[in-house]
Scaffold this motif. Structure first.
Motif, PDB file in Angstrom:
ATOM      1  N   PHE A 126      50.011  36.875  14.798  1.00  0.00           N
ATOM      2  CA  PHE A 126      48.600  36.717  15.151  1.00  0.00           C
ATOM      3  C   PHE A 126      47.825  37.886  14.571  1.00  0.00           C
ATOM      4  O   PHE A 126      48.182  39.053  14.763  1.00  0.00           O
ATOM      5  CB  PHE A 126      48.450  36.667  16.668  1.00  0.00           C
ATOM      6  CG  PHE A 126      47.077  36.277  17.136  1.00  0.00           C
ATOM      7  CD1 PHE A 126      46.722  34.947  17.249  1.00  0.00           C
ATOM      8  CD2 PHE A 126      46.143  37.251  17.461  1.00  0.00           C
ATOM      9  CE1 PHE A 126      45.451  34.588  17.668  1.00  0.00           C
ATOM     10  CE2 PHE A 126      44.875  36.902  17.885  1.00  0.00           C
ATOM     11  CZ  PHE A 126      44.531  35.559  17.994  1.00  0.00           C
ATOM     12  N   ARG A 127      46.729  37.583  13.894  1.00  0.00           N
ATOM     13  CA  ARG A 127      45.964  38.610  13.190  1.00  0.00           C
ATOM     14  C   ARG A 127      44.977  39.294  14.147  1.00  0.00           C
ATOM     15  O   ARG A 127      43.914  38.769  14.460  1.00  0.00           O
ATOM     16  CB  ARG A 127      45.247  37.988  12.004  1.00  0.00           C
ATOM     17  CG  ARG A 127      46.213  37.527  10.928  1.00  0.00           C
ATOM     18  CD  ARG A 127      45.560  36.702   9.852  1.00  0.00           C
ATOM     19  NE  ARG A 127      44.541  37.446   9.119  1.00  0.00           N
ATOM     20  CZ  ARG A 127      43.902  36.955   8.056  1.00  0.00           C
ATOM     21  NH1 ARG A 127      44.186  35.729   7.619  1.00  0.00           N
ATOM     22  NH2 ARG A 127      42.985  37.676   7.440  1.00  0.00           N
ATOM     23  N   GLY A 128      45.368  40.480  14.601  1.00  0.00           N
ATOM     24  CA  GLY A 128      44.525  41.250  15.500  1.00  0.00           C
ATOM     25  C   GLY A 128      44.133  42.577  14.883  1.00  0.00           C
ATOM     26  O   GLY A 128      44.007  42.702  13.661  1.00  0.00           O
ATOM     27  N   TYR A 129      43.948  43.570  15.742  1.00  0.00           N
ATOM     28  CA  TYR A 129      43.613  44.915  15.303  1.00  0.00           C
ATOM     29  C   TYR A 129      44.509  45.910  16.036  1.00  0.00           C
ATOM     30  O   TYR A 129      45.076  45.599  17.096  1.00  0.00           O
ATOM     31  CB  TYR A 129      42.152  45.244  15.604  1.00  0.00           C
ATOM     32  CG  TYR A 129      41.160  44.387  14.865  1.00  0.00           C
ATOM     33  CD1 TYR A 129      40.884  44.617  13.517  1.00  0.00           C
ATOM     34  CD2 TYR A 129      40.493  43.343  15.513  1.00  0.00           C
ATOM     35  CE1 TYR A 129      39.962  43.832  12.824  1.00  0.00           C
ATOM     36  CE2 TYR A 129      39.581  42.554  14.832  1.00  0.00           C
ATOM     37  CZ  TYR A 129      39.315  42.798  13.484  1.00  0.00           C
ATOM     38  OH  TYR A 129      38.429  42.010  12.804  1.00  0.00           O
ATOM     39  N   ALA A 130      44.631  47.096  15.451  1.00  0.00           N
ATOM     40  CA  ALA A 130      45.361  48.152  16.143  1.00  0.00           C
ATOM     41  C   ALA A 130      44.693  48.424  17.498  1.00  0.00           C
ATOM     42  O   ALA A 130      43.471  48.337  17.629  1.00  0.00           O
ATOM     43  CB  ALA A 130      45.372  49.417  15.296  1.00  0.00           C
ATOM     44  N   TYR A 131      45.514  48.720  18.478  1.00  0.00           N
ATOM     45  CA  TYR A 131      44.967  48.966  19.816  1.00  0.00           C
ATOM     46  C   TYR A 131      45.818  50.000  20.540  1.00  0.00           C
ATOM     47  O   TYR A 131      46.965  50.277  20.174  1.00  0.00           O
ATOM     48  CB  TYR A 131      44.905  47.674  20.628  1.00  0.00           C
ATOM     49  CG  TYR A 131      46.255  47.070  20.956  1.00  0.00           C
ATOM     50  CD1 TYR A 131      46.930  47.411  22.126  1.00  0.00           C
ATOM     51  CD2 TYR A 131      46.856  46.155  20.091  1.00  0.00           C
ATOM     52  CE1 TYR A 131      48.169  46.860  22.422  1.00  0.00           C
ATOM     53  CE2 TYR A 131      48.095  45.607  20.379  1.00  0.00           C
ATOM     54  CZ  TYR A 131      48.738  45.954  21.537  1.00  0.00           C
ATOM     55  OH  TYR A 131      49.969  45.410  21.834  1.00  0.00           O
ATOM     56  N   GLU A 132      45.244  50.553  21.585  1.00  0.00           N
ATOM     57  CA  GLU A 132      45.938  51.503  22.448  1.00  0.00           C
ATOM     58  C   GLU A 132      45.687  51.114  23.893  1.00  0.00           C
ATOM     59  O   GLU A 132      44.551  50.837  24.272  1.00  0.00           O
ATOM     60  CB  GLU A 132      45.427  52.925  22.189  1.00  0.00           C
ATOM     61  CG  GLU A 132      46.068  53.971  23.092  1.00  0.00           C
ATOM     62  CD  GLU A 132      45.461  55.359  22.905  1.00  0.00           C
ATOM     63  OE1 GLU A 132      45.867  56.278  23.643  1.00  0.00           O
ATOM     64  OE2 GLU A 132      44.568  55.497  22.037  1.00  0.00           O
TER      65      GLU A 132
END
Length: 586
Positions: free
Chosen positions: A353-359
């Motif tokens: 799934f194309r997401g974004y870097a996250y914390e």
């Protein structure tokens, strides 16, 4: 000086005909409802014989609810569509009036289709019915900060109606006047496809639109096959236009945790697309992604609706035949079981799934874990996808139908009529009828109000018996095309039943009682009976029961001859055959 002169001239010229405020602003703003009223009247003038503006109701605040109908050959009424065998696609914007992409996309698309610059010839094969704004009063609660996690437009409407009702929870109980009007109009058109146009909440990721469609995993098998084909072809077309469509609503299985993955779900029919799918038609939920700019979202909505119109124009005959076959089977009374709720199995498979870097980290403000995305760093999430579902609750139907006593006939008749369901009335008393009665053995009240109702969850069983049916009793046959909805309304355990929404709560409230000083000596007499004593001793092994004085006395109350034998009894009955003395069907 030429350029400033041209700019000034352009600003003083009238905008092109049928161009929305949204287009004129470069997709930064959306118009007020007066624009909808103006455009709905202007389309028939611009395209005589090819467009029609209908008023389908009036809101509690007195505003007209409008629909724009478009057809290249003048098929502009339900009767004309039936006569020509014309497939109908019905799509609506603004059920949540802050999520207003559908309004601007719909006007843009229909204008271009009618003037021949988009989908040439398609409106000769399908009639388009467009409700620009369903929640009109909510639309006019206009402001800048109504959707803080949504990128544009600059101002927008509000989620709920002037009566603070969420219309996309109201499809079965039909409390809102707007819903009653919409449902009557919807059933009059009987569209093959009903598309509800929304904007998501939630996480940040790359895909720009989800399209939920049923039947695909629920409903009759022939309709499932056609639903999968319709969705796959729509997705192929949208992907060629640069979109990244998803077949599931993109909410994580666990809040704010992408690693938990996603699930394909079939919701209860309080929601628009599921409501229509249980009518053997195709319900579609279009959700553009709230973090995309308004221009991109409107374009995605337009492309989704355009694809549906094109595919239904092409495949209308096959879709109509399958829907008619499912209706015929229901009309014959062959539907013996209805799924009232679905659940995911534990089976999953990984998806990229194309997401974004996250914390994800603890918050010193809330004390809970919170998530932060870095949209400058695209990232592929390899996460589980739970796409297998199974029935969680089913109802075996009576071979005859349901019986509604006169005390509740007016309320239930109004609901049935709103949904286009058939029923009859007993013209005289039937002194002895074989029926089934539902007695609840477990009752759980909702902890708080939901949409103005105290909800109720019941468990129990149907009991056979012979009862008198008074004149005025309603008979609701199972042999009718809307039988799935009949079951969702009248089976008491269904999540969207009239019982679950609290419309029969009084029958589960104890009204008469027996004083404790009467029950205490009665209990001692009862315990002289060996069978009662054995049952009592078994119950006392349960610590919860043993520590609850009310539960202990209720054990004996339920054996007292003065107890209320109608307590926790659902007043609607079932029957295996139509009773005698019925008036004509409504």
């Amino acid at each position: 000086m030429l350029l400033p002169t041209l700019v000034a001239l352009a600003l003083t010229q009238a905008p092109p005909p049928l161009t929305t405020v949204s287009e004129q602003s470069g997709w930064t703003r959306t118009g007020r409802y007066s624009e909808v009223e103006s455009l709905c009247r202007a389309f028939p003038r611009a395209f005589p014989g090819k467009a029609r503006c209908d008023t389908l109701g009036t809101t509690p605040e007195g505003r007209p609810m409008l629909a724009l109908v478009a057809s290249a050959d003048g098929t502009l009424t339900p009767a004309a569509a039936v006569k020509k065998g014309r497939p109908v696609v019905f799509f609506q914007g603004g059920i949540h009036a802050g999520e207003i992409d559908g309004k601007d996309a719909g006007f843009w698309l229909l204008r271009d289709m009618l003037n021949g610059t988009a989908l040439p010839g398609v409106l000769k094969g399908v009639t388009a019915v467009f409700v620009p704004v369903f929640n009109v009063d909510g639309h006019e609660r206009f402001g800048k900060n109504h959707r803080p996690n949504q990128v544009g437009p600059e101002e927008m409407g509000w989620r709920v109606t002037a009566q603070n009702l969420n219309l996309n929870r109201d499809y079965v109980k039909a409390d809102a006047p707007e819903m009653v009007a919409l449902l009557k109009y919807l059933h009059a058109w009987d569209p093959l496809v009903y598309a509800d146009l929304h904007v998501t909440d939630g996480a940040q990721f790359e895909p720009d639109v989800s399209v939920g469609l049923e039947p695909q995993k629920s409903g009759p098998a022939p309709l499932r096959e056609l639903g999968v084909k319709l969705r796959q072809e729509l997705f192929t077309e949208m992907e060629s236009q640069g979109h990244q469509p998803m077949e599931f609503y993109p909410s994580f299985r666990q809040d704010d945790d992408p690693a938990s993955g996603f699930a394909y779900g079939v919701a209860p029919p309080r929601f628009s697309h599921v409501y229509w799918s249980i009518h053997h038609r195709f319900g579609v939920l279009v959700e553009t992604h709230s973090w995309k700019p308004y221009a991109e979202r409107v374009k995605a909505t337009r492309d989704a609706v355009a694809g549906l119109l094109r595919l239904v124009a092409r495949d209308g005959a096959a879709l109509r035949a399958a829907a008619k076959a499912a209706d015929t089977e229901a009309e014959s009374g062959k539907v013996r079981e209805v799924v009232l709720a679905w659940q995911n199995t534990e089976k999953s498979h990984p998806i990229a799934f194309r997401g974004y870097a996250y914390e994800r980290a603890p918050s010193d403000v809330s004390g809970q874990t919170w998530i932060r995305y870095d949209v400058t760093k695209p990232q592929v999430w390899n996460v589980p996808y739970f796409d297998e579902i199974r029935p969680a609750l089913t109802a075996s139907l009576p071979s005859g139908g349901y019986l509604v006593p006169p005390a509740h006939a007016a309320m239930v008749a109004q609901k049935l009529a709103t949904h286009g369901l058939r029923f009859q009335r007993l013209t005289h008393e039937v002194p002895s009828a074989e029926t089934e009665l539902f007695r609840a053995t477990d009752v759980k009240w909702g902890a708080q109000s939901v949409e103005g109702h105290q909800t109720l969850t019941v468990k129990g069983a149907w009991e056979k018996g012979t009862r008198t049916l008074p004149a005025g009793t309603l008979y609701v046959p199972v042999a009718q095309p809307g039988i799935e909805l009949v079951a969702h309304l009248l089976e008491p355990t269904a999540p969207d039943s009239l019982v679950s929404w609290g419309l029969f709560n009084t029958h589960f409230e104890q009204k008469e009682y027996i004083e404790d000083y009467v029950l205490e000596p009665f209990a001692r007499e009862q315990l002289k009976d060996a069978a009662v004593k054995a049952e009592w001793d078994a119950k006392m092994k349960d610590p919860g029961f043993a520590k609850d004085p009310r539960a202990r006395l209720r054990f004996f109350y339920e054996r007292h001859p003065a107890r209320d034998v109608q307590l926790r009894v659902y007043p609607i009955l079932r029957t295996q055959a139509a009773p005698a003395g019925l008036a004509a069907s409504k």
